[in-house]
Design a protein around this motif. Structure first.
Motif, PDB file in Angstrom:
ATOM      1  N   ARG A  75       0.801  -1.157  -0.269  1.00 54.38           N
ATOM      2  CA  ARG A  75      -0.053  -0.029   0.172  1.00 54.38           C
ATOM      3  C   ARG A  75       0.777   1.173   0.128  1.00 54.38           C
ATOM      4  NH1 ARG A  75      -4.664  -0.897   4.954  1.00 54.38           N
ATOM      5  NH2 ARG A  75      -5.652  -2.916   2.915  1.00 54.38           N
ATOM      6  N   ARG A  76       1.856   1.522   1.249  1.00 55.90           N
ATOM      7  CA  ARG A  76       2.869   2.385   0.740  1.00 55.90           C
ATOM      8  C   ARG A  76       3.731   2.812  -0.451  1.00 55.90           C
ATOM      9  NH1 ARG A  76       4.796   0.139   6.785  1.00 55.90           N
ATOM     10  NH2 ARG A  76       2.898   1.283   7.969  1.00 55.90           N
ATOM     11  N   ALA A  77       3.796   1.618  -1.119  1.00 57.26           N
ATOM     12  CA  ALA A  77       4.461   1.785  -2.210  1.00 57.26           C
ATOM     13  C   ALA A  77       3.630   2.101  -3.718  1.00 57.26           C
ATOM     14  CB  ALA A  77       5.051  -0.148  -2.635  1.00 57.26           C
ATOM     15  N   ARG A  78       2.717   1.671  -3.493  1.00 57.60           N
ATOM     16  CA  ARG A  78       2.006   2.571  -4.642  1.00 57.60           C
ATOM     17  C   ARG A  78       1.327   3.824  -4.414  1.00 57.60           C
ATOM     18  NH1 ARG A  78      -3.432  -1.432  -2.950  1.00 57.60           N
ATOM     19  NH2 ARG A  78      -4.421   0.116  -3.755  1.00 57.60           N
ATOM     20  N   ILE A  79       0.987   4.275  -2.709  1.00 55.36           N
ATOM     21  CA  ILE A  79       0.617   6.092  -2.212  1.00 55.36           C
ATOM     22  C   ILE A  79       1.985   6.631  -2.703  1.00 55.36           C
ATOM     23  CG2 ILE A  79       1.715   5.937  -0.280  1.00 55.36           C
ATOM     24  CD1 ILE A  79      -1.659   7.630  -1.913  1.00 55.36           C
ATOM     25  N   ARG A  80       3.749   6.833  -2.504  1.00 57.61           N
ATOM     26  CA  ARG A  80       4.472   6.594  -3.171  1.00 57.61           C
ATOM     27  C   ARG A  80       4.433   6.961  -4.293  1.00 57.61           C
ATOM     28  NH1 ARG A  80       7.259   3.445   2.658  1.00 57.61           N
ATOM     29  NH2 ARG A  80       6.293   5.154   3.990  1.00 57.61           N
ATOM     30  N   GLY A  81       4.131   5.979  -5.326  1.00 56.37           N
ATOM     31  CA  GLY A  81       4.473   6.253  -6.344  1.00 56.37           C
ATOM     32  C   GLY A  81       3.221   6.881  -7.572  1.00 56.37           C
ATOM     33  N   PHE A  82       2.162   6.851  -6.477  1.00 59.01           N
ATOM     34  CA  PHE A  82       1.368   7.283  -7.010  1.00 59.01           C
ATOM     35  C   PHE A  82       1.523   9.244  -6.826  1.00 59.01           C
ATOM     36  CE2 PHE A  82      -2.775   9.764  -7.347  1.00 59.01           C
ATOM     37  CZ  PHE A  82      -3.691   8.711  -8.721  1.00 59.01           C
ATOM     38  N   PHE A  83       2.023   9.952  -5.615  1.00 57.43           N
ATOM     39  CA  PHE A  83       2.006  10.859  -5.664  1.00 57.43           C
ATOM     40  C   PHE A  83       3.851  11.328  -5.270  1.00 57.43           C
ATOM     41  CE2 PHE A  83      -1.314  10.838  -3.236  1.00 57.43           C
ATOM     42  CZ  PHE A  83      -2.131  11.712  -4.364  1.00 57.43           C
ATOM     43  N   PRO A  84       4.706  10.827  -6.900  1.00 61.02           N
ATOM     44  CA  PRO A  84       5.904  10.520  -6.533  1.00 61.02           C
ATOM     45  C   PRO A  84       6.918  12.356  -6.106  1.00 61.02           C
ATOM     46  CG  PRO A  84       5.852  10.971  -8.828  1.00 61.02           C
ATOM     47  CD  PRO A  84       4.505  10.850  -8.063  1.00 61.02           C
ATOM     48  N   GLY A  85       5.988  12.807  -6.194  1.00 64.49           N
ATOM     49  CA  GLY A  85       6.878  14.788  -5.187  1.00 64.49           C
ATOM     50  C   GLY A  85       5.813  15.227  -4.320  1.00 64.49           C
ATOM     51  N   ASP A  87       6.709  14.555  -0.142  1.00 61.15           N
ATOM     52  CA  ASP A  87       7.967  13.425   0.784  1.00 61.15           C
ATOM     53  C   ASP A  87       6.324  12.433   1.703  1.00 61.15           C
ATOM     54  OD1 ASP A  87       9.590  12.622   2.568  1.00 61.15           O
ATOM     55  OD2 ASP A  87       9.959  14.926   3.385  1.00 61.15           O
ATOM     56  N   LEU A  88       6.595  11.298   1.263  1.00 58.34           N
ATOM     57  CA  LEU A  88       5.737  10.003   2.037  1.00 58.34           C
ATOM     58  C   LEU A  88       6.662   9.142   2.783  1.00 58.34           C
ATOM     59  CD1 LEU A  88       2.976   9.760  -0.460  1.00 58.34           C
ATOM     60  CD2 LEU A  88       2.727  11.433   2.074  1.00 58.34           C
ATOM     61  N   ARG A  89       8.172   9.385   2.922  1.00 64.08           N
ATOM     62  CA  ARG A  89       9.242   8.485   3.579  1.00 64.08           C
ATOM     63  C   ARG A  89       8.389   8.128   5.040  1.00 64.08           C
ATOM     64  NH1 ARG A  89      14.415  12.315   2.839  1.00 64.08           N
ATOM     65  NH2 ARG A  89      12.630  13.773   3.530  1.00 64.08           N
ATOM     66  N   ASP A  90       8.062   9.007   5.238  1.00 65.16           N
ATOM     67  CA  ASP A  90       7.293   8.605   6.845  1.00 65.16           C
ATOM     68  C   ASP A  90       6.141   7.792   7.228  1.00 65.16           C
ATOM     69  OD1 ASP A  90       5.764   8.468   9.592  1.00 65.16           O
ATOM     70  OD2 ASP A  90       7.800   9.557  10.208  1.00 65.16           O
ATOM     71  N   ASP A  91       6.450   6.051   7.067  1.00 61.48           N
ATOM     72  CA  ASP A  91       4.502   5.535   7.307  1.00 61.48           C
ATOM     73  C   ASP A  91       3.713   5.999   7.827  1.00 61.48           C
ATOM     74  OD1 ASP A  91       7.213   3.528   5.598  1.00 61.48           O
ATOM     75  OD2 ASP A  91       7.230   2.438   7.877  1.00 61.48           O
ATOM     76  N   ALA A  92       3.825   6.590   8.482  1.00 61.27           N
ATOM     77  CA  ALA A  92       2.602   7.710   9.053  1.00 61.27           C
ATOM     78  C   ALA A  92       1.823   8.097   8.277  1.00 61.27           C
ATOM     79  CB  ALA A  92       2.653   7.515  10.756  1.00 61.27           C
ATOM     80  N   VAL A  93       2.813   8.764   7.450  1.00 60.59           N
ATOM     81  CA  VAL A  93       2.321   9.899   6.589  1.00 60.59           C
ATOM     82  C   VAL A  93       2.009   9.332   5.308  1.00 60.59           C
ATOM     83  CG1 VAL A  93       2.945  11.942   5.188  1.00 60.59           C
ATOM     84  CG2 VAL A  93       3.740  11.332   7.711  1.00 60.59           C
ATOM     85  N   ALA A  94       2.663   7.931   4.892  1.00 62.47           N
ATOM     86  CA  ALA A  94       1.685   7.588   3.947  1.00 62.47           C
ATOM     87  C   ALA A  94       0.325   6.835   4.435  1.00 62.47           C
ATOM     88  CB  ALA A  94       2.939   6.373   3.277  1.00 62.47           C
ATOM     89  N   ASP A  95       0.672   6.057   5.349  1.00 68.45           N
ATOM     90  CA  ASP A  95      -0.873   5.398   5.803  1.00 68.45           C
ATOM     91  C   ASP A  95      -1.765   6.464   5.960  1.00 68.45           C
ATOM     92  OD1 ASP A  95       1.315   2.972   6.333  1.00 68.45           O
ATOM     93  OD2 ASP A  95       0.968   2.970   7.882  1.00 68.45           O
ATOM     94  N   ASP A  96      -1.335   7.640   6.055  1.00 68.51           N
ATOM     95  CA  ASP A  96      -2.774   8.467   6.676  1.00 68.51           C
ATOM     96  C   ASP A  96      -3.103   8.657   5.290  1.00 68.51           C
ATOM     97  OD1 ASP A  96      -4.078   9.986   8.176  1.00 68.51           O
ATOM     98  OD2 ASP A  96      -3.138  11.745   7.577  1.00 68.51           O
ATOM     99  N   VAL A  97      -2.282   9.151   4.297  1.00 70.28           N
ATOM    100  CA  VAL A  97      -2.708   9.850   2.312  1.00 70.28           C
ATOM    101  C   VAL A  97      -3.829   8.754   2.548  1.00 70.28           C
ATOM    102  CG1 VAL A  97      -1.839  10.249   0.488  1.00 70.28           C
ATOM    103  CG2 VAL A  97      -0.937  11.113   2.546  1.00 70.28           C
ATOM    104  N   ILE A  98      -2.839   6.687   2.103  1.00 67.52           N
ATOM    105  CA  ILE A  98      -3.746   6.209   1.274  1.00 67.52           C
ATOM    106  C   ILE A  98      -4.792   5.430   2.553  1.00 67.52           C
ATOM    107  CG2 ILE A  98      -2.554   4.316   2.176  1.00 67.52           C
ATOM    108  CD1 ILE A  98      -2.514   3.067  -0.448  1.00 67.52           C
ATOM    109  N   GLY A  99      -4.998   6.112   3.252  1.00 61.43           N
ATOM    110  CA  GLY A  99      -6.320   6.231   4.557  1.00 61.43           C
ATOM    111  C   GLY A  99      -7.616   6.590   3.730  1.00 61.43           C
ATOM    112  N   GLY A 100      -7.041   7.811   3.459  1.00 58.05           N
ATOM    113  CA  GLY A 100      -8.642   8.371   2.458  1.00 58.05           C
ATOM    114  C   GLY A 100      -8.909   7.836   1.426  1.00 58.05           C
TER     115      GLY A 100
END
Length: 237
Positions: A75-85, A87-100
């Motif tokens: 899931r984190r890899a997908r959201i980071r790839g979707f928003f490459p620009g 800063d989603l390196r922090d797992d908690a931030v990535a999880d929060d974004v994809i949670g939406g």
């Protein structure tokens, strides 16, 4: 044990794939993604966003199925790839974004209209029946519950709880062993030629391809039993 037939072959058990066989996975992704992107103000180039999302999903979900990364990591890899620009390196931030997105995706889950009747028909014949799916056990069981398919009391075998993911024959054999049936009498019904049909055949089972939207060309499925609706599964008893 109760027996039925499919195209003249004895059938002593049936396995169904879940996503895009019983549950409209692609439709839920598209509906959920559109709502989520609109909430982010990303209405422009919507079709391109949707196709890019599906490409990332296929890439990283396959990595999860091979055991290279966990379900959360894909899931984190997908959201980071979707928003490459971003800063989603922090797992908690990535999880929060994809949670939406996930909230919108889950709200869009629905079973195909022919799914429940297909499960009911097999159960009425007295045949052992299960759902064999790639994915996380907890997530797939939640999907079955929220789409109403849990009312048919069919066991769910998800790859995170199996020795391997489809198309590995071990996934099919594990499900058959748990159902108490020999693979030689079991029919696997699924939408993926590789994961469901070729995998089933490698495990000694028969396969029925459900191709609702003519995804495959005729030359790709030569020699394969293909249907457009689960209503076409007219088991003879």
């Amino acid at each position: 044990m109760t027996a039925a037939t499919w195209l003249g072959r004895p059938v002593t058990g049936v396995l169904f794939d879940l996503d895009d066989t019983l549950v409209d996975h692609r439709g839920a992704v598209e509906r959920g993604l559109r709502v989520w992107l609109a909430s982010l103000g990303l209405d422009e180039m919507l079709e391109e966003h949707v196709e890019r999302w599906f490409a990332l999903e296929a890439l990283h979900y396959e990595r999860f199925q091979r055991g290279e990364i966990s379900h959360m990591e894909q899931r984190r890899a997908r959201i980071r790839g979707f928003f490459p620009g971003c800063d989603l390196r922090d797992d908690a931030v990535a999880d929060d974004v994809i949670g939406g997105y996930l909230a919108c995706f889950r709200a869009a889950w629905s079973a195909f209209q022919d799914a429940g009747p297909a499960l009911a028909r097999v159960r009425a014949l007295g045949l052992p029946v299960g759902i064999l799916t790639n994915g996380d056990q907890t997530a797939q069981e939640e999907k079955v519950r929220r789409t109403g398919l849990a009312s048919y009391d069919v066991p769910v075998y998800a790859s995170s709880s199996l020795p391997a993911a489809k198309p590995d024959p071990r996934a099919f054999r594990h499900a058959c062993a748990d159902l108490g049936v020999d693979p030689g009498g079991v029919v696997m019904v699924g939408d993926s030629l590789r994961h469901d049909i070729q995998g089933a055949r490698a495990a000694g089972m028969a396969g029925v391809l459900i191709d609702r939207v003519a995804r495959y060309r005729a030359d790709e499925v030569r020699g394969v039993d293909r249907i457009k609706s689960l209503a076409e599964l007219g088991w003879a008893s």
